[in-house]
Design a protein around this motif. Structure first.
Motif, PDB file in Angstrom:
ATOM      1  N   PHE A 169      -1.746 135.881  49.781  1.00 35.61           N
ATOM      2  CA  PHE A 169      -1.001 136.853  50.335  1.00 35.61           C
ATOM      3  C   PHE A 169      -1.231 136.824  51.831  1.00 35.61           C
ATOM      4  O   PHE A 169      -0.074 136.870  52.727  1.00 35.61           O
ATOM      5  N   GLU A 170      -2.426 136.735  52.500  1.00 29.81           N
ATOM      6  CA  GLU A 170      -2.324 136.657  53.912  1.00 29.81           C
ATOM      7  C   GLU A 170      -1.735 135.577  54.374  1.00 29.81           C
ATOM      8  O   GLU A 170      -1.149 135.404  55.515  1.00 29.81           O
ATOM      9  N   GLU A 171      -1.967 134.250  53.841  1.00 27.99           N
ATOM     10  CA  GLU A 171      -1.110 133.204  53.961  1.00 27.99           C
ATOM     11  C   GLU A 171       0.151 133.331  54.179  1.00 27.99           C
ATOM     12  O   GLU A 171       0.993 132.728  55.106  1.00 27.99           O
ATOM     13  N   ASN A 172       0.684 133.691  53.259  1.00 29.35           N
ATOM     14  CA  ASN A 172       2.328 133.899  52.990  1.00 29.35           C
ATOM     15  C   ASN A 172       2.504 135.021  54.122  1.00 29.35           C
ATOM     16  O   ASN A 172       3.768 134.648  54.753  1.00 29.35           O
ATOM     17  N   CYS A 173       2.075 135.890  54.352  1.00 28.53           N
ATOM     18  CA  CYS A 173       2.101 136.997  55.676  1.00 28.53           C
ATOM     19  C   CYS A 173       2.302 136.229  56.956  1.00 28.53           C
ATOM     20  O   CYS A 173       3.171 136.206  57.903  1.00 28.53           O
ATOM     21  N   ARG A 174       1.322 135.255  56.853  1.00 32.77           N
ATOM     22  CA  ARG A 174       1.250 134.845  58.568  1.00 32.77           C
ATOM     23  C   ARG A 174       2.279 133.498  58.568  1.00 32.77           C
ATOM     24  O   ARG A 174       2.662 133.055  59.593  1.00 32.77           O
ATOM     25  N   ASN A 175       2.680 133.246  57.409  1.00 34.63           N
ATOM     26  CA  ASN A 175       3.819 132.152  57.305  1.00 34.63           C
ATOM     27  C   ASN A 175       5.397 132.726  57.270  1.00 34.63           C
ATOM     28  O   ASN A 175       6.303 132.355  57.441  1.00 34.63           O
ATOM     29  N   GLY A 176       5.484 134.144  57.776  1.00 29.12           N
ATOM     30  CA  GLY A 176       6.350 134.732  57.800  1.00 29.12           C
ATOM     31  C   GLY A 176       7.240 135.306  56.586  1.00 29.12           C
ATOM     32  O   GLY A 176       8.381 135.740  56.851  1.00 29.12           O
ATOM     33  N   GLN A 177       6.792 134.974  55.277  1.00 28.47           N
ATOM     34  CA  GLN A 177       7.460 135.625  54.133  1.00 28.47           C
ATOM     35  C   GLN A 177       7.230 137.037  54.075  1.00 28.47           C
ATOM     36  O   GLN A 177       6.483 137.785  54.411  1.00 28.47           O
ATOM     37  N   THR A 178       8.542 137.612  53.143  1.00 28.01           N
ATOM     38  CA  THR A 178       8.801 139.036  53.332  1.00 28.01           C
ATOM     39  C   THR A 178       8.156 139.620  52.154  1.00 28.01           C
ATOM     40  O   THR A 178       8.022 138.925  51.029  1.00 28.01           O
ATOM     41  N   ILE A 179       8.037 141.081  52.436  1.00 30.74           N
ATOM     42  CA  ILE A 179       7.835 141.742  51.041  1.00 30.74           C
ATOM     43  C   ILE A 179       8.653 143.272  51.114  1.00 30.74           C
ATOM     44  O   ILE A 179       8.325 143.975  52.225  1.00 30.74           O
ATOM     45  N   THR A 180       9.305 143.561  50.385  1.00 35.17           N
ATOM     46  CA  THR A 180       9.970 144.706  50.322  1.00 35.17           C
ATOM     47  C   THR A 180       9.684 145.681  49.308  1.00 35.17           C
ATOM     48  O   THR A 180       9.690 145.087  47.988  1.00 35.17           O
ATOM     49  N   THR A 181       9.011 146.882  49.518  1.00 34.10           N
ATOM     50  CA  THR A 181       8.804 147.925  48.499  1.00 34.10           C
ATOM     51  C   THR A 181       9.594 148.972  48.432  1.00 34.10           C
ATOM     52  O   THR A 181       9.743 149.795  49.255  1.00 34.10           O
ATOM     53  N   TYR A 182      10.264 149.294  47.093  1.00 37.46           N
ATOM     54  CA  TYR A 182      10.932 150.638  46.974  1.00 37.46           C
ATOM     55  C   TYR A 182      10.089 151.514  46.245  1.00 37.46           C
ATOM     56  O   TYR A 182       9.779 151.005  45.032  1.00 37.46           O
ATOM     57  N   MET A 183       9.813 152.789  46.481  1.00 36.61           N
ATOM     58  CA  MET A 183       8.831 153.666  46.022  1.00 36.61           C
ATOM     59  C   MET A 183       9.872 154.961  45.676  1.00 36.61           C
ATOM     60  O   MET A 183      10.143 155.622  46.483  1.00 36.61           O
ATOM     61  N   CYS A 184       9.687 155.493  44.594  1.00 34.84           N
ATOM     62  CA  CYS A 184      10.556 156.996  44.264  1.00 34.84           C
ATOM     63  C   CYS A 184       9.505 158.022  44.807  1.00 34.84           C
ATOM     64  O   CYS A 184       8.323 157.808  44.879  1.00 34.84           O
ATOM     65  N   ARG A 185      10.218 158.774  45.522  1.00 30.77           N
ATOM     66  CA  ARG A 185       9.687 160.006  46.338  1.00 30.77           C
ATOM     67  C   ARG A 185       8.865 160.636  45.237  1.00 30.77           C
ATOM     68  O   ARG A 185       7.500 161.054  45.843  1.00 30.77           O
ATOM     69  N   GLU A 186       9.139 161.085  44.385  1.00 30.23           N
ATOM     70  CA  GLU A 186       8.237 162.034  43.430  1.00 30.23           C
ATOM     71  C   GLU A 186       7.132 161.188  42.780  1.00 30.23           C
ATOM     72  O   GLU A 186       5.854 161.860  42.492  1.00 30.23           O
ATOM     73  N   CYS A 187       7.295 160.053  42.442  1.00 30.38           N
ATOM     74  CA  CYS A 187       6.006 159.489  41.985  1.00 30.38           C
ATOM     75  C   CYS A 187       5.065 159.055  42.943  1.00 30.38           C
ATOM     76  O   CYS A 187       3.912 159.079  42.824  1.00 30.38           O
ATOM     77  N   LEU A 188       5.407 158.913  44.125  1.00 32.35           N
ATOM     78  CA  LEU A 188       4.669 158.360  45.343  1.00 32.35           C
ATOM     79  C   LEU A 188       3.797 159.612  45.537  1.00 32.35           C
ATOM     80  O   LEU A 188       2.549 159.596  45.915  1.00 32.35           O
ATOM     81  N   ASN A 189       4.612 160.925  45.755  1.00 31.41           N
ATOM     82  CA  ASN A 189       4.082 161.916  45.918  1.00 31.41           C
ATOM     83  C   ASN A 189       2.801 162.503  44.942  1.00 31.41           C
ATOM     84  O   ASN A 189       1.675 162.705  45.160  1.00 31.41           O
ATOM     85  N   GLU A 190       3.249 162.138  43.520  1.00 29.18           N
ATOM     86  CA  GLU A 190       2.256 162.285  42.489  1.00 29.18           C
ATOM     87  C   GLU A 190       0.995 161.229  42.557  1.00 29.18           C
ATOM     88  O   GLU A 190      -0.199 161.987  42.423  1.00 29.18           O
ATOM     89  N   ALA A 191       1.192 160.271  42.935  1.00 29.07           N
ATOM     90  CA  ALA A 191       0.209 159.221  42.955  1.00 29.07           C
ATOM     91  C   ALA A 191      -0.780 159.480  44.211  1.00 29.07           C
ATOM     92  O   ALA A 191      -1.948 159.528  43.987  1.00 29.07           O
ATOM     93  N   LEU A 192      -0.167 160.078  45.344  1.00 29.44           N
ATOM     94  CA  LEU A 192      -1.029 160.242  46.599  1.00 29.44           C
ATOM     95  C   LEU A 192      -2.037 161.451  46.246  1.00 29.44           C
ATOM     96  O   LEU A 192      -3.152 161.522  46.350  1.00 29.44           O
ATOM     97  N   ASP A 193      -1.179 162.714  45.519  1.00 25.53           N
ATOM     98  CA  ASP A 193      -2.125 163.961  45.334  1.00 25.53           C
ATOM     99  C   ASP A 193      -2.998 163.426  44.151  1.00 25.53           C
ATOM    100  O   ASP A 193      -4.038 164.285  44.428  1.00 25.53           O
ATOM    101  N   LYS A 194      -2.707 162.717  43.124  1.00 22.23           N
ATOM    102  CA  LYS A 194      -3.833 162.501  42.139  1.00 22.23           C
ATOM    103  C   LYS A 194      -5.208 161.853  42.742  1.00 22.23           C
ATOM    104  O   LYS A 194      -6.180 162.152  42.473  1.00 22.23           O
ATOM    105  N   ILE A 195      -4.746 160.725  43.436  1.00 19.78           N
ATOM    106  CA  ILE A 195      -6.129 160.082  44.034  1.00 19.78           C
ATOM    107  C   ILE A 195      -6.725 161.054  45.137  1.00 19.78           C
ATOM    108  O   ILE A 195      -8.077 160.800  45.007  1.00 19.78           O
ATOM    109  N   ILE A 196      -5.966 161.505  46.066  1.00 14.41           N
ATOM    110  CA  ILE A 196      -6.670 162.355  46.833  1.00 14.41           C
ATOM    111  C   ILE A 196      -7.622 163.656  46.206  1.00 14.41           C
ATOM    112  O   ILE A 196      -8.804 163.749  46.767  1.00 14.41           O
TER     113      ILE A 196
END
Length: 343
Positions: A169-196
């Motif tokens: 992954f780090e090699e890919n990043c340094r080579n300029g390759q991209t990563i796009t992530t789509y996160m549901c607002r409610e799912c992200l909220n639940e995930a953060l609350d749960k782990i914290i």
């Protein structure tokens, strides 16, 4: 007189219901080798070949060691890891569905995807796990084995697999390759609350710090390299998680993840079907439609033009639970240099 070894491995291959080409793609063991094996032209298959074939068929380490004993091999140990990893690098994601299971088997497949390179699109309830620090990765629950020797090998092999994936992954990043992530607002909220909240309740500040570092890895990359790392919060839940590797290339691959909500450390929690990988154009077309719908659900305040949006969202969440300083310290360290840096 040369010893005649049992047909245990060929019997397992036959019982799998898969053709040799499928097993070759799954294991990284050549079709030529598998053909000779099936025709009894190989009496004593190599230890690494046995291990890689059985790992591809989702066998537990304990069960693999039992098969190895029938061929007069010692149980798997750290000296076997390089050959197993080498076979894994030869795996291919081609054609129809390739099922995979949780934990080690899933990690092995993710290495194959990562070495493909190219643009990565992720739909998930939080940033891709590839941003996780190694130490957080290794805090996951591990599949139960029947003896300590198998447990130790499973942990060591998994660690090597995770390190290889992070390196790629780090090699890919340094080579300029991209990563796009789509996160549901409610799912992200639940995930953060749960782990914290769970970390606070368990008084496990070490784990909370690793989790903050995970979020900071993703957030800092989005701010420093917005053309490569895009973290977008959407007002749409896709329900399931998936990844498309080499999304704009000639041979993209889909990794569909079953959304495991709960895990239990007990004897019944063995092979959890994690999902499947495929390069089938029809399935890729369906999942690309999902991506387009996620794009449309990105709100203006979380648009690609505002790479700091995710960082602000996470910072507010940590602050709400009175542990904002942990995330801010992690961000400060990563943002102290304009260069690519991860925990």
């Amino acid at each position: 007189m040369m010893r005649k070894y049992p047909d245990t491995l060929t019997d397992i291959i036959a019982d799998s219901g898969m053709n040799l080409n499928n097993i070759s793609n799954l294991s990284g063991v050549s079709n030529t080798y598998l053909t000779k094996l099936s025709k009894n032209m190989i009496n004593h298959p190599g230890k690494d070949k046995i291990a890689s074939i059985l790992l591809a068929l989702n066998q537990r380490i304990t069960d693999i060691n039992a098969v190895l004993a029938e061929y007069d091999y010692q149980p798997l140990n750290k000296h076997d890891i390089p050959a197993i990893l080498n076979n894994n690098r030869k795996r291919k994601i081609e054609g129809p569905l390739m099922p995979h299971y949780d934990r080690l088997y899933f990690e092995l497949m993710l290495v194959v995807l990562e070495q493909m390179g190219g643009a990565k699109i992720v739909v998930k309830d939080r940033p891709s796990g590839i941003y996780q620090p190694y130490r957080l990765y290794m805090l996951k629950e591990f599949q139960l084995e029947l003896d300590g020797e198998a447990e130790r090998f499973l942990y060591e092999l998994t660690g090597n697999v995770v390190r290889e994936r992070l390196r790629l992954f780090e090699e890919n990043c340094r080579n300029g390759q991209t990563i796009t992530t789509y996160m549901c607002r409610e799912c992200l909220n639940e995930a953060l609350d749960k782990i914290i909240t769970q970390s606070i309740a368990d008084n496990d500040m070490g784990k909370l710090q690793y989790y903050a570092q995970y979020m900071a890895n993703a957030a800092s990359c989005a701010i420093k390299f917005p053309e490569q790392h895009s973290l977008l919060i959407t007002d749409r839940c896709s329900i399931f998680e998936f990844l498309i590797q080499d999304a704009y290339g000639k041979k993209p691959a889909l990794n569909f993840t079953g959304n495991t909500r709960h895990t239990f450390n007990n004897p019944y929690d063995q092979h959890n079907l994690e999902g499947f990988s495929t390069s089938a154009p029809a399935l890729l077309k369906l999942f690309n439609t999902e991506v387009e719908m996620c794009k449309k659900a990105v709100t203006p305040e979380n648009s690609p033009a505002r790479p700091e949006a995710f960082s602000n969202y996470v910072s507010e969440k940590f602050s709400r639970w009175k542990v904002g300083h942990i995330f801010e310290e992690a961000m400060d360290e990563l943002m102290s240099t304009p260069d690519f840096k991860l925990f």
